[in-house]
Structures are given as structure tokens and as C-alpha cells.
Design an enzyme around this catalytic site. Structure first.
Site, mmCIF file in Angstrom:
data_model
loop_
_atom_site.group_PDB
_atom_site.id
_atom_site.type_symbol
_atom_site.label_atom_id
_atom_site.label_comp_id
_atom_site.label_asym_id
_atom_site.label_seq_id
_atom_site.Cartn_x
_atom_site.Cartn_y
_atom_site.Cartn_z
ATOM 1 C CB SER A 123 141.548 -96.545 -14.996
ATOM 2 O OG SER A 123 142.840 -96.881 -15.424
ATOM 3 C CG ASP A 280 146.559 -98.233 -14.212
ATOM 4 O OD1 ASP A 280 146.727 -99.456 -14.066
ATOM 5 O OD2 ASP A 280 145.696 -97.754 -14.976
ATOM 6 N NE ARG A 285 146.857 -96.278 -18.036
ATOM 7 C CZ ARG A 285 147.057 -95.007 -18.370
ATOM 8 N NH1 ARG A 285 147.222 -94.680 -19.630
ATOM 9 N NH2 ARG A 285 147.081 -94.078 -17.447
ATOM 10 C CD GLU A 382 145.348 -98.034 -24.805
ATOM 11 O OE1 GLU A 382 144.526 -97.748 -25.697
ATOM 12 O OE2 GLU A 382 145.034 -98.098 -23.609
#
Length: 570
Positions: A123, A280, A285, A382
């Protein structure tokens, strides 16, 4: 599971998302690779025991663009080795022919009817890292008991099997299939299910800049914008193409804000683009920035974006649903350390809001349960800029989030509003929710344990604090032990998670604060939010109150000087 030969021994990694440092001598005989193969063999063993049709239904393998030149070890190489273990055992493997966003793997697992899947990615971690995420047949990251059972199987498979090293099987085996075109086409078609203003998008003069942070996002975000009727966003040329060294940023994490968005903001100013979207490196994200009337940039927090997404997804649902649609059948979700703004919207509008433990594996699994029981889930998030718009992908998805925010901005422009102005409107209607999140570094596990045990025995054995500085505590919830003072039986509704530390304090003044350890980094994080009722609109007063409470939280509960904690900005 702790990869102690590859990582600092004090960092424990959940099986569903393991990150490891790649050794400069990555050969089959090297211990990191042996661990990698033990994991893969354990996965095979567990799946074979659970699915009689495992070999026919198959397994999905995806990868990002990471690669360490010195070790000749890239995400694609690790993906090929992953496939080799399964192909050598006559398993059908859906191996993407090129890099893909992480959301494509859980999406493919469901679309292809595979029993599971793995995404090779670290990530937004530093360039030296790599890792993998594991998805179950339901399209969500694995949770207990699968993680524990896989670990048992790994312990049975400590010797490499014959053929496990043969990465060339990906190029020669008839059991390897490339799902890229089918999944990409299907994903983009499904994406249009959450497109509500295509005609407006086609006519829009609003311009967007996109940065993919040297990762996988460029091609897929371009396609997503076209699927919504937009002209593709303007790419940041220095960050458009994959670069495993992340050469233009100190940290490939768009959550860090304006400091890492410098190139995209300057390009947007040059091109007269008002909105910047940043995915990202593995594109799961999304960060968003908007140019204000005074020329400054507003970089939205994850919680602020969630307020916008929550309002938008519900408004679009309400405008497009049948007259007899039951709002009580509608759900939104968030992790427990995220903003409570969706709860406030749900209370006023009549739909359901649920919290889960931190991590999208919990959200994905719960969403699948709700869908299987006939419920409708519109949105989940989140706070660390992870968003799930719709339910085509049961994980966070930066590609879909990017194009949804673009449509939202376009619609708001037609109403004479900006994203920032709409955010204020949302807070005026549902109550201001002002949050601050940060962390301290602590490399000593004993200190971390001592700190949290002190809070559990603050005023005597098994007695949690009743106040923090001048602020009275209404309720305490301890996920590590399963205690929750707000429940009649004092037992937490959320699952107990003994492998990590997490305590939440609800204060009399409406603030909610959580202290927790990170699952993948040596951090003690704090999350604090002031949740005001509608009508309490003096933001400066609320911010001052929140700041004072945070200062008390740090001084009284964390005691950084005494515990040798290092502040995030140090």
C-alpha cells in the site's frame, strides 16, 4: 502472526494484511522467502480442507508496482511465486497480466466465484516494504477463525514443496487464466450503478487533477472518469507512471496532506483545476483537496470526506429510490475510531448506522452479512481515507471514491456550492463533528503494555479513570478485555481483540476519545472527536474544548515524558 526474521520482533502483523521488509538476498534459500512459501503452502492446505471444489473454482492473484532493484524482488515476482505454489498443485489461478488496484482482487474473487485471493502490495508503506492481503470467497479480507486456522496449517508446511519455486508456471500452465479484461470491463460497468448525474458530468467545466503517487491508479482512474461521462482528470506527469522508488515524495501516503500533495496542487493552480484527487500507490485509498476562493487549499480529512460521502450517497438514494422504499432497511458503517457523523445523519434520517472494529476486514465481512440478509448498504468508511461507495467491492476503493467525489463536486458547482461549503452545511444540519488524530512512537512493547494496564487499574484494581483532567468520563469501552460500562452486562458489543490495545472514553461534554496501538507500526494512536448537537455551531469554541481535552488526555493518560514516547512531528 509475527515475521520475526524479517521485521522488528515487536511489531505484530494480522494475517489478512502482512507487510514485510524485502531482504537484499531474496533467493529461495533465504529465510524471508521460506516464510513466504510456508504461508502460501499453508493457505493452499487450509483452502483444500475447506473447499472440495477449490481446484475448479480457483484462486485470484493480483499485484502492484513495487520492486526492489537490489534484490530483484518485485510485487510481480512475488505474485508469480504465489501462483506457482497453486499451479503446481493443479489449482486454477486467475493471475492478472499487469498491475491492478487492490480493489480489483476482492472484486474478482466474487465475480469469478473463486474461493480466495491474494493481493501483493504494501500500500502506502515505505519503498523497502512489501506484503500481501488475503481475501475470502465472500470478497472481504479474512477474519477469525480463518486467520488462526491458516496459521496452524502454515506450521504444518515448513518445508518447500517440489515445484514451488517455478515461477515460469505462470507463463506455461494451462491452468493460469488472465482475468484483466473481464474484471476491468465488469468493474467499470458496475461503477455506473453509483453514477447519478451523467448528463451533468458530460457538460461540466470543472477540472480535476489526479496523482497516483507512482502507483497503479493512473489508468484505472482515467477509465472510471470516462465511465461517469467526465473528461479524464489531468495527471501529475512526474507521478503518473509506476516508480517503486517513489522518487518525488518522502512518503507515498496521501493521508499526510498538503506536504505530499505539493506537485498536484501546483499543477492544479497552473491548469485552473479546483479539485485534486490522490490515490495511494495501490489505489485503495483517496485524498481530496479543493482550492478555496482566497486561493488557499483545503485538504479534507478522512472524517470530513466521510461526512460528504455519507450525505451524498443517502441523498442520491433518496432521490432515486421507489416511493415504497423502506429507509429502515438502509445501512451505513464506520470503524469505531472513525467520526460519528454517520451516526448523527442516521438518527435524523432514519437509516441504520453500525460500528466495527478498526480495519476494513471487519467492515467487509459485516457488509456481506447485511447484504445476505436483504439489507441495503450505501456507504462505509474508516478515518484513514478509506471509503466504500456502494457494494460492488467489499473493501475500501480509491478508484470509485475518486469519481464519486468528482460527480459530487460537479453537482455542487451546479448549485453554486463547493465541497467545503457543503461540509459546513452538513455540520449545521446534523451537528458539528470535529476530530483530531495523531500518534506517538514507542518501540518498547513492555512500555506500551504498562501504559494501558495503568489505565485499567487507574483508581485501584480493575478500576478505569472517572475523569481526565477537568473532563468527566461517562463511559469506558475496552476492546482488549471486552469491558464496556455503557452496557448493562458491562460486556462489549464489538468483538474482543486481545492481540491489540484499544480503550475508548466517552466524556460528559460529548467528546469521544480512543487510545489504541497500531497493528503494523510501533505507534500509540489517539483519536478524539467533539460530537456537538445541531444548533451548537460555534466551531471555534468546540475546537478549543477539543484541544484542551486532547492535552489532558496526553498529559494524564499517555504521559509521554515519563514513558519515553516520541511525538509524531518530532
Amino acid at each position: 502472526m509475527c515475521l520475526s526474521c524479517v521485521l522488528p520482533a515487536d511489531i505484530i502483523h494480522p494475517l489478512c494484511k502482512i507487510t514485510f521488509s524485502v531482504c537484499v538476498c531474496c533467493s529461495p534459500a533465504n529465510s524471508p522467502f521460506l516464510l513466504f512459501f510456508c504461508f502460501l503452502q499453508g493457505i493452499y492446505t487450509y483452502l483444500e480442507r475447506n473447499f472440495s471444489d477449490f481446484k475448479q473454482r480457483g484462486f485470484v492473484v493480483g499485484y502492484d508496482t513495487r520492486g526492489q532493484v537490489t534484490s530483484n524482488c518485485s510485487s510481480k515476482k512475488l505474485a508469480k511465486l504465489t501462483a506457482a505454489v497453486l499451479l503446481a498443485k493443479d489449482v486454477l489461478v486467475y493471475f492478472f497480466s499487469t498491475y491492478v488496484p487492490t480493489p480489483f482482487v476482492p472484486y474478482a474473487v466474487q465475480q469469478l466465484g473463486a474461493v480466495a485471493g491474494v493481493m501483493i502490495t504494501a500500500s502506502h508503506n515505505r519503498k523497502e516494504d512489501n506484503g500481501y492481503k488475503v481475501y475470502w470467497e465472500n470478497g472481504a479480507q479474512i477474519t477469525s477463525p480463518h486467520d488462526k486456522e491458516i496459521i496452524k496449517c502454515i506450521e504444518e508446511c515448513v518445508e518447500p514443496w517440489n515445484g514451488s519455486w517455478n515461477e515460469n508456471l505462470v507463463d506455461t500452465s494451462p491452468l493460469r487464466q488472465d482475468p484483466l479484461k473481464k474484471i476491468c470491463d465488469s468493474y467499470m460497468e458496475d461503477l455506473t450503478k453509483i453514477c447519478y448525474h451523467r448528463e451533468l458530468n458530460v457538460r461540466s467545466s470543472l477540472r480535476f487533477v489526479h496523482t497516483s503517487f507512482h502507483g497503479v491508479g493512473h489508468d484505472y482512474v482515467q477509465m472510471a472518469f470516462r465511465a461517469f461521462g467526465f473528461q479524464p482528470p489531468i495527471p501529475v506527469p512526474e507521478q503518473k507512471d509506476p516508480d517503486p522508488d517513489f522518487s518525488t515524495v518522502k512518503c507515498p501516503n496521501p493521508e499526510e496532506g498538503e506536504s505530499v500533495l505539493e506537485l498536484s496542487l501546483r499543477l492544479a493552480e497552473k491548469e485552473d483545476a479546483r479539485v485534486v484527487v490522490a490515490t495511494d500507490p495501490d489505489a485503495d485509498r483517496l485524498a481530496v483537496a479543493e482550492r478555496q476562493d482566497n486561493g488557499s487549499w483545503k485538504v479534507f480529512t478522512g472524517n470530513e470526506l466521510a461526512a460528504l460521502f455519507g450525505w451524498w450517497m443517502f441523498s442520491c438514494w433518496k432521490e432515486n429510490c421507489p416511493q415504497d422504499a423502506d429507509v429502515s432497511n438502509v445501512y451505513m458503517l464506520a470503524t469505531t475510531v472513525s467520526s460519528k457523523i454517520l451516526r448523527a445523519i442516521a438518527l435524523k434520517e432514519g437509516f441504520h448506522f453500525e460500528e466495527t472494529l478498526p480495519g476494513f476486514k471487519w467492515i467487509g465481512s459485516r457488509v456481506k452479512d447485511l447484504l445476505d440478509n436483504g439489507k441495503e448498504v450505501l456507504f462505509a468508511f474508516e478515518e484513514s481515507i478509506g471509503f466504500m461507495c456502494g457494494t460492488s467491492v467489499l473493501d475500501k476503493d480509491g478508484v470509485s471514491a475518486a469519481v464519486v467525489i468528482a460527480e459530487m463536486a460537479t453537482y455542487l458547482q451546479s448549485q453554486g456550492l463547493t465541497l467545503a461549503q457543503k461540509l459546513v452545511d452538513i455540520f449545521e444540519v446534523y451537528g458539528y463533528h470535529i476530530s483530531k488524530t495523531s500518534y506517538f512512537l514507542c518501540y518498547d512493547p513492555a512500555t506500551i503494555k504498562k501504559l494501558f494496564e495503568r489505565l485499567r487499574n487507574f483508581e485501584g484494581p480493575e478500576s478505569y479513570p472517572k475523569s481526565c483532567g477537568a473532563y468527566s468520563i461517562l463511559h469506558v469501552r475496552d476492546i482488549t478485555t471486552g469491558y464496556d460500562s455503557s452496557q448493562l452486562n458491562h460486556k462489549s458489543v464489538l468483538p474482543v481483540s486481545k492481540s491489540s490495545q484499544m480503550i475508548t472514553f466517552t466524556f460528559q461534554n460529548g467528546c469521544v476519545a480512543t487510545l489504541r496501538t497500531s497493528g503494523t507500526e510501533p505507534k500509540i494512536k489517539y483519536y478524539a472527536e467533539m460530537c456537538a448537537l445541531p444548533g451548537h455551531s460555534d466551531r471555534s469554541v468546540l475546537e478549543e474544548e477539543l484541544q484542551k481535552l486532547i492535552e489532558a488526555l496526553i498529559e494524564d493518560f499517555l504521559e509521554p515524558a515519563k514513558n519515553g514516547l516520541t511525538w509524531r512531528s518530532a
